[in-house]
Design an enzyme around this catalytic site. Structure first.
Site, PDB file in Angstrom:
ATOM      1  N   LYS A 114      47.861  44.187  51.059  1.00 44.51           N
ATOM      2  CA  LYS A 114      46.911  43.871  52.132  1.00 44.51           C
ATOM      3  C   LYS A 114      47.473  42.821  53.076  1.00 44.51           C
ATOM      4  CE  LYS A 114      42.843  45.718  52.803  1.00 44.51           C
ATOM      5  NZ  LYS A 114      41.648  45.776  51.986  1.00 44.51           N
ATOM      6  N   LYS A 197      42.730  62.326  53.225  1.00 45.43           N
ATOM      7  CA  LYS A 197      41.682  61.539  52.589  1.00 45.43           C
ATOM      8  C   LYS A 197      40.741  60.970  53.663  1.00 45.43           C
ATOM      9  CE  LYS A 197      41.709  56.993  50.439  1.00 45.43           C
ATOM     10  NZ  LYS A 197      40.745  56.624  49.581  1.00 45.43           N
ATOM     11  N   LYS A 200      37.925  55.521  57.329  1.00 47.52           N
ATOM     12  CA  LYS A 200      37.515  55.008  58.637  1.00 47.52           C
ATOM     13  C   LYS A 200      38.729  54.827  59.543  1.00 47.52           C
ATOM     14  CE  LYS A 200      35.592  51.096  58.441  1.00 47.52           C
ATOM     15  NZ  LYS A 200      34.817  49.915  58.040  1.00 47.52           N
TER      16      LYS A 200
END
Ligand code: TRP
Length: 328
Positions: A114, A197, A200
């Site tokens: 991340k 997949k 967003k």
């Protein structure tokens, strides 16, 4: 009657999509019948990366509450609340931070991933709070002495860390906390409209409770067999994303649809219209509940406030145990 205590949470980070529903929420709705459940809108977790602009937070929290209630989470059966409304989450997070070696947090795979991923988007998450993300998650879970944690696969490293912190706490101060078990929600089988997949960030999502018209529009955009140009061409359902949706939402008619596609008896437009109608039928209760709660914002606020009150009772009792064990 109850098969154990459950805790789970979701970040209020914008609109929810149908893949989120099928991957997680649908599971929670099933679990609520025979478990004691705590479901939290984890706004403090949202702050660990989206701390710069928090103005959308109230709206996002409200929408998430609507999405959950629309799915059929029953506020009388479960404890549904906003994380920051129960200050013990922050308090326990602080105490746990004292006993957690830095290296345990730094080696969590999601941390490095991340950090890199958001770093390239120009977001600075080289912060104390972001490193502590799984620490806060641990506090969420053990504050309620939860034993079962329904999560997606991506959360497994966080659960592992949680169990390690629990063992360390219990070793140092005595057996206060049970070791929670992850319960993997079956991977979302629902693809996005482009066949990848649903996500967003890919822009391929179908919104979750936007209503029949919006759904129909998105379903019309689902990619089909690229080799099939004209209606008179025979189609190949195996490479068609719309067909994958039929297999999930239109189980009674898949065989017929498959035959009609292969035999060039049904065009892609009609096929997708039929799919949209079936999806709208199966989502009808969700639409109705969302509309109902959306028209009653003060009722939603009361539900969250009552949930926080119920959560606080348990959280305060746990903190009393923790403080006694730590001689505070
Ligand atoms: N990190 C979780 C996610 O992004 C959300 C979460 C926060 C959570 N606290 C939790 C999940 C505690 C399970 C238990 O999906």
């Amino acid at each position: 009657m109850t098969k154990g205590r459950i805790f789970s949470g979701m970040q209020p980070s914008g609109r929810f999509h149908l893949g989120n529903y099928m991957g997680a929420l649908e599971n929670w709705v099933r679990l609520q019948h025979d478990h004691e459940c705590f479901f939290s809108i984890v706004d403090l977790h949202a702050l660990t990366s989206a701390y710069e602009n928090t103005s959308q937070l109230p709206e996002n929290i409200h929408n998430m509450a609507l999405d959950w209630l629309a799915a059929g989470l029953d506020p009388d059966k479960n404890t549904i609340f906003v994380q920051s409304h129960v200050k013990e989450h922050a308090e326990l997070h602080l105490l746990l931070s004292m006993i957690t070696p830095l290296s345990w947090l730094e080696r969590v795979p999601t941390y490095k991933d991340k950090l890199q991923q958001l770093g390239t988007q120009g977001k600075d998450i080289n912060t104390y709070g972001f490193l502590g993300y799984p620490e806060l998650m641990t506090a969420d879970i053990i504050l309620y002495k939860a034993d079962i944690i329904p999560v997606g696969e991506d959360q497994i490293p966080h659960l592992e860390l949680c169990r390690e912190i629990v063992r360390r706490f219990n070793n140092l101060y005595g057996p206060v906390f049970p070791e929670p078990q992850a319960k993997l929600s079956k991977a979302a089988l629902l693809p996005g409209i482009d066949g990848r997949k649903m996500s967003k960030s890919y822009g391929n999502a179908i919104p979750y409770a936007a209503g029949p018209e919006e759904l129909k529009k998105r379903v019309r955009m689902i990619v089909t067999d690229p080799q099939r140009i004209k209606k008179t061409d025979a189609g190949n359902p195996e490479v068609c994303t719309a067909f994958k949706f039929h297999k999930i939402f239109n189980t009674e008619n898949v065989a017929e649809i498959e035959g009609a596609c292969r035999g060039a008896c049904i065009g892609c437009v009609e096929c997708k219209n039929r799919l949209a109608d079936r999806m709208n039928e199966s989502l009808a209760d969700i639409y109705a509940r969302r509309e109902y709660f959306a028209s009653k914002p003060s009722m939603v606020r009361e539900i969250l406030e009552a949930g926080a009150q119920k959560a606080r009772v348990v959280a305060e009792a746990t903190m009393a145990d923790v403080k006694a064990a730590m001689h505070l």
